[in-house]
Scaffold this active site. Structure first.
Site, PDB file in Angstrom:
ATOM      1  N   TYR A 200      -7.544   0.643  -1.815  1.00  9.91           N
ATOM      2  CA  TYR A 200      -6.192   0.581  -2.598  1.00  9.91           C
ATOM      3  C   TYR A 200      -6.920   0.293  -3.866  1.00  9.91           C
ATOM      4  CZ  TYR A 200      -2.780   0.413   1.337  1.00  9.91           C
ATOM      5  OH  TYR A 200      -2.135   0.822   2.387  1.00  9.91           O
ATOM      6  N   PRO A 292       5.411   3.961  -0.022  1.00 12.00           N
ATOM      7  CA  PRO A 292       4.489   4.207   0.944  1.00 12.00           C
ATOM      8  C   PRO A 292       3.214   3.129   0.707  1.00 12.00           C
ATOM      9  CG  PRO A 292       4.053   5.788  -0.706  1.00 12.00           C
ATOM     10  CD  PRO A 292       5.585   5.189  -0.905  1.00 12.00           C
ATOM     11  N   TYR A 384       0.715  -6.532   6.700  1.00 11.50           N
ATOM     12  CA  TYR A 384       0.067  -5.217   6.942  1.00 11.50           C
ATOM     13  C   TYR A 384      -0.065  -4.909   8.374  1.00 11.50           C
ATOM     14  CZ  TYR A 384      -2.530  -1.158   5.167  1.00 11.50           C
ATOM     15  OH  TYR A 384      -2.959   0.048   4.933  1.00 11.50           O
TER      16      TYR A 384
END
Length: 389
Positions: A200, A292, A384
């Site tokens: 990320y 998303p 997560y």
């Protein structure tokens, strides 16, 4: 036609519910607007939470997933060349797996077909009748001929644009929405992933994500303008922009190649309440959408299916409606937490058009706090890999 549960939508959530019910002796019919090939051709995310993995196994469709999935013990977060790992296994002893949504759907189709499950494709004009009565029924047409299914319950798994949510009157239904001022340009390429964990990346040029489907199939995204079209981006332009947004050591070893799929997805957060009206139950995208960034789309649908499945089993086994009566409240309690996490991840890592210098400093401070604080990393890891059902 008569069935116990009419399921509208032949994507993964509808198929999963049908398969789980079948294994408990509960009959269902699945109605799908498109063809099987069309459904299997849709490119979607593939990060599965612990709960989703367990549901696949409970449905008897986990064998190929267990053989072929990629276990991810954590993820990498980067800002420019600065990067750090949030290790889920070290922090909370859990992990996620990468197994494409297309493969999930394929496994479920094979299971339903092997069991003789009733799936009707190419349905048009679906309407739900009497959802607030004890005798709901669904009408639709196939090849111009009108059909009717009488049922005990209707499960609306037909997505954001489906008819199920619209069936609930506006006097009952309340919707909450946040539309983000950017989209994700994503490509799929037959190239090895740049890293064995997801990356990320936050940069002053915008967000990027490096993901994968398998060892020779990679999925990459970059934040883009909502006014962009996939045709505005050549493959070369995409790769160059991606390299600018990820750490230089990653950019140096990035293997590029022709895209085999390219698309732009807008980002929104959306929830409708309630998720039940009479004998109609909303599941997945029919009731809620997440950006998303937090990898929650398919996984929030799975939690809905978990609650509805157990409620239906309890009703048919014992005549106890408590699980169904509490479905909306229980599902929404978890959904809003998933919405919060997805909103937080999106706000943390993207560049917003109206951001001030102060806002950017706050983002940087938040990321620095996450990097240096174990409690913050534990909170991220717990969300997560998936909050408990």
């Amino acid at each position: 036609m008569r069935t116990q549960v009419c399921i509208i939508g032949g994507g993964p959530s509808g198929l999963l519910l049908s398969q789980l019910l079948h294994r408990k002796g509960i009959d269902s019919v699945v109605l799908e607007r498109k063809t099987k090939d069309y459904v299997l051709g849709r490119i979607r995310a593939g990060i599965l939470e612990t709960g989703m993995v367990e549901l696949m196994r409970e449905a008897g469709v986990g064998a190929r997933m267990d053989r072929e999935c990629f276990v991810h013990d954590g993820t990498v977060i980067s800002v420019g060349d600065d990067q750090f790992e949030v290790n889920f296994r070290d922090l909370i002893g859990a992990h996620v797996v990468v197994y494409g949504q297309t493969e999930v759907t394929r496994d479920l189709y094979e299971a339903r077909e092997a069991a003789g499950g009733k799936i009707v494709f190419n349905v048009e004009g679906v309407q739900i009748h009497g959802a607030d009565s004890d005798a709901p029924y669904v009408t639709y047409t196939v090849d111009g001929a009108e059909q009717r299914i009488d049922c005990d319950f209707v499960a609306g798994c037909d997505g954001f644009h489906g008819v199920s949510r619209q069936t609930i009157p506006l006097t009952v239904r309340k919707e909450y929405e946040k539309v983000y001022p950017f989209g994700w340009l994503g490509i799929l390429s037959e190239t090895p992933p740049v890293h064995d964990e997801l990356i990320y990346a936050s940069s002053d040029r915008g967000f990027a994500l490096c993901s994968m489907r398998n060892e020779n199939l990679s999925r990459y995204y970059i934040q883009c303008s909502l006014s962009d079209s996939p045709n505005d981006w050549t493959d070369a332009a995409f790769w160059e922009e991606l390299k600018r947004r990820i750490p230089s050591d990653m950019a140096d070893r990035l293997v590029t190649g022709p895209s085999i799929e390219k698309s732009i997805a807008p980002l929104r957060s959306f929830v409708t309440e309630p998720m039940r009206w009479g004998r109609l139950f909303l599941c997945g995208d029919a009731a809620h959408i997440v950006p998303p960034t937090g990898a929650k789309g398919l996984n929030t649908a799975a939690s809905d299916i978990h609650y509805l499945y157990h409620g239906l089993v309890r009703f048919y086994a014992d005549g106890d409606s408590a699980g169904l009566d509490g479905y909306s409240q229980k599902a929404l309690a978890r959904i809003w937490k998933a919405e919060r996490f997805s909103w937080w991840m999106t706000s943390l890592l993207h560049r917003f058009p109206d951001q001030s210098e102060f806002d950017i400093k706050m983002q940087q401070a938040e990321i620095a706090f996450l990097r240096g604080n174990k409690a913050a990393q534990i909170a991220m890891a717990e969300n997560y890999v998936g909050l408990p059902y």
